[in-house]
Design a protein around this motif. Structure first.
Motif, PDB file in Angstrom:
ATOM      1  N   GLU A 284     -16.907  11.579  92.984  1.00  0.00           N
ATOM      2  CA  GLU A 284     -16.830  12.925  92.392  1.00  0.00           C
ATOM      3  C   GLU A 284     -17.978  13.811  92.885  1.00  0.00           C
ATOM      4  N   MET A 285     -19.168  13.235  93.029  1.00  0.00           N
ATOM      5  CA  MET A 285     -20.322  13.991  93.519  1.00  0.00           C
ATOM      6  C   MET A 285     -20.096  14.482  94.949  1.00  0.00           C
ATOM      7  N   ILE A 286     -19.578  13.608  95.796  1.00  0.00           N
ATOM      8  CA  ILE A 286     -19.327  13.975  97.198  1.00  0.00           C
ATOM      9  C   ILE A 286     -18.279  15.080  97.281  1.00  0.00           C
ATOM     10  N   LYS A 287     -17.200  14.921  96.504  1.00  0.00           N
ATOM     11  CA  LYS A 287     -16.120  15.911  96.542  1.00  0.00           C
ATOM     12  C   LYS A 287     -16.614  17.278  96.078  1.00  0.00           C
ATOM     13  N   ARG A 288     -17.301  17.313  94.964  1.00  0.00           N
ATOM     14  CA  ARG A 288     -17.760  18.592  94.421  1.00  0.00           C
ATOM     15  C   ARG A 288     -18.898  19.188  95.251  1.00  0.00           C
ATOM     16  N   GLY A 289     -19.717  18.323  95.850  1.00  0.00           N
ATOM     17  CA  GLY A 289     -20.807  18.816  96.679  1.00  0.00           C
ATOM     18  C   GLY A 289     -20.304  19.527  97.917  1.00  0.00           C
ATOM     19  N   ILE A 290     -19.300  18.954  98.573  1.00  0.00           N
ATOM     20  CA  ILE A 290     -18.741  19.566  99.773  1.00  0.00           C
ATOM     21  C   ILE A 290     -17.941  20.820  99.416  1.00  0.00           C
ATOM     22  N   LYS A 291     -17.304  20.779  98.276  1.00  0.00           N
ATOM     23  CA  LYS A 291     -16.454  21.910  97.879  1.00  0.00           C
ATOM     24  C   LYS A 291     -17.264  23.060  97.281  1.00  0.00           C
TER      25      LYS A 291
ATOM     26  N   SER B 237     -17.428  16.463  83.817  1.00  0.00           N
ATOM     27  CA  SER B 237     -16.709  15.439  84.590  1.00  0.00           C
ATOM     28  C   SER B 237     -17.584  14.207  84.778  1.00  0.00           C
ATOM     29  N   GLY B 238     -18.841  14.434  85.170  1.00  0.00           N
ATOM     30  CA  GLY B 238     -19.762  13.313  85.355  1.00  0.00           C
ATOM     31  C   GLY B 238     -19.979  12.535  84.077  1.00  0.00           C
TER      32      GLY B 238
ATOM     33  N   SER C 167     -10.118  15.961  98.846  1.00  0.00           N
ATOM     34  CA  SER C 167      -9.700  16.029  97.446  1.00  0.00           C
ATOM     35  C   SER C 167      -8.568  15.046  97.156  1.00  0.00           C
ATOM     36  N   VAL C 168      -7.639  14.923  98.106  1.00  0.00           N
ATOM     37  CA  VAL C 168      -6.527  13.978  97.923  1.00  0.00           C
ATOM     38  C   VAL C 168      -7.044  12.546  97.881  1.00  0.00           C
ATOM     39  N   ILE C 169      -7.902  12.193  98.851  1.00  0.00           N
ATOM     40  CA  ILE C 169      -8.440  10.829  98.902  1.00  0.00           C
ATOM     41  C   ILE C 169      -9.279  10.528  97.660  1.00  0.00           C
ATOM     42  N   ALA C 170     -10.133  11.499  97.262  1.00  0.00           N
ATOM     43  CA  ALA C 170     -10.949  11.311  96.063  1.00  0.00           C
ATOM     44  C   ALA C 170     -10.060  11.125  94.834  1.00  0.00           C
ATOM     45  N   GLY C 171      -8.984  11.921  94.768  1.00  0.00           N
ATOM     46  CA  GLY C 171      -8.061  11.796  93.641  1.00  0.00           C
ATOM     47  C   GLY C 171      -7.385  10.440  93.598  1.00  0.00           C
ATOM     48  N   LEU C 172      -6.963   9.953  94.755  1.00  0.00           N
ATOM     49  CA  LEU C 172      -6.317   8.638  94.824  1.00  0.00           C
ATOM     50  C   LEU C 172      -7.275   7.518  94.441  1.00  0.00           C
ATOM     51  N   VAL C 173      -8.541   7.657  94.857  1.00  0.00           N
ATOM     52  CA  VAL C 173      -9.543   6.646  94.501  1.00  0.00           C
ATOM     53  C   VAL C 173      -9.760   6.625  92.994  1.00  0.00           C
ATOM     54  N   LEU C 174      -9.884   7.819  92.391  1.00  0.00           N
ATOM     55  CA  LEU C 174     -10.080   7.894  90.938  1.00  0.00           C
ATOM     56  C   LEU C 174      -8.875   7.321  90.197  1.00  0.00           C
TER      57      LEU C 174
END
Length: 211
Positions: free
Chosen positions: A23-30, A111-112, A184-191
């Motif tokens: 989640e940190m990586i996704k939100r940091g890049i976005k 979220s965190g 975002s798709v990959i992060a979502g699938l991992v979650l």
């Protein structure tokens, strides 16, 4: 254990890839450094709550079969929802800018916090690791000092979170619309994957309770 050893322990506990790091990586890049850091800060806030619960002896109740079943179900619902939200947002237009997106700050922190507080593995992990560390510390120093010393764990966690947030923010410079979409798709699938694993454990726990 010395204060430095607690800091190293906190750093070591944070490095394995899990829902918080994803989640940190996704939100940091976005959305930039602040949003990534706030996810980590939310996770640390949940860890502080768990630390105090263990310190005051509540961990005994968290290890009962009913409590574990509730935690597995809660973790399943939260992570699947966050994963779905991540995949849904992937198909919206994302603009990468240097402006601070204040509207997402509270959402990132929440979220965190929810990911950490609803993750049964995190709860069980804190009970096992911190419980044993606390027992060892109490045997060598006083109660007040034990809490102070063990709080140094969060220095290590904070160092890792700052590192992830910084690297994620730097990653924005090489990101484009397509990259963000698939991230975002990959992060979502991992979650969702983590959530499904919790759901499976919930079903097993329910089966054991009913059997």
């Amino acid at each position: 254990m010395t204060v430095l050893s607690y800091i190293v322990l906190g750093l070591s506990l944070s490095i394995p890839v899990g829902p918080i790091n994803i989640e940190m990586i996704k939100r940091g890049i976005k959305n930039g450094f602040l949003n990534s850091w706030l996810v980590g800060l939310g996770g640390m806030s949940a860890d502080v709550v768990l630390m105090f619960l263990i310190y005051f002896g509540v961990s005994t109740y968290l290890t009962t079969p009913i409590a574990q079943l509730i935690m597995w179900i809660f973790g399943f619902l939260i992570l699947v929802y966050l994963g779905y939200e991540s995949i849904r947002d992937a198909f919206k237009e994302v603009k990468i800018s240097n402006e601070v997106q204040k509207a997402t700050n509270s959402k990132s922190y929440l979220s965190g916090f929810l990911i950490a507080i609803s993750n049964p593995l995190n709860i069980i992990f804190w009970i096992g690791i911190y419980g044993s560390v606390l027992t060892t510390t109490l045997n060598s120093i006083g109660t007040g000092q034990a809490l102070l010393y063990s709080s140094a764990i969060f220095i290590g966690i904070a160092v890792w979170d700052l590192t992830v947030a910084t690297l994620s923010n730097l990653g924005r410079k090489i990101s484009n619309q397509g990259f963000l979409k698939w991230l975002s798709v990959i992060a979502g699938l991992v979650l969702i994957g983590f959530g499904i694993s919790f759901g499976y454990k919930a079903v097993k726990s329910l089966y054991i309770l009913m059997g």
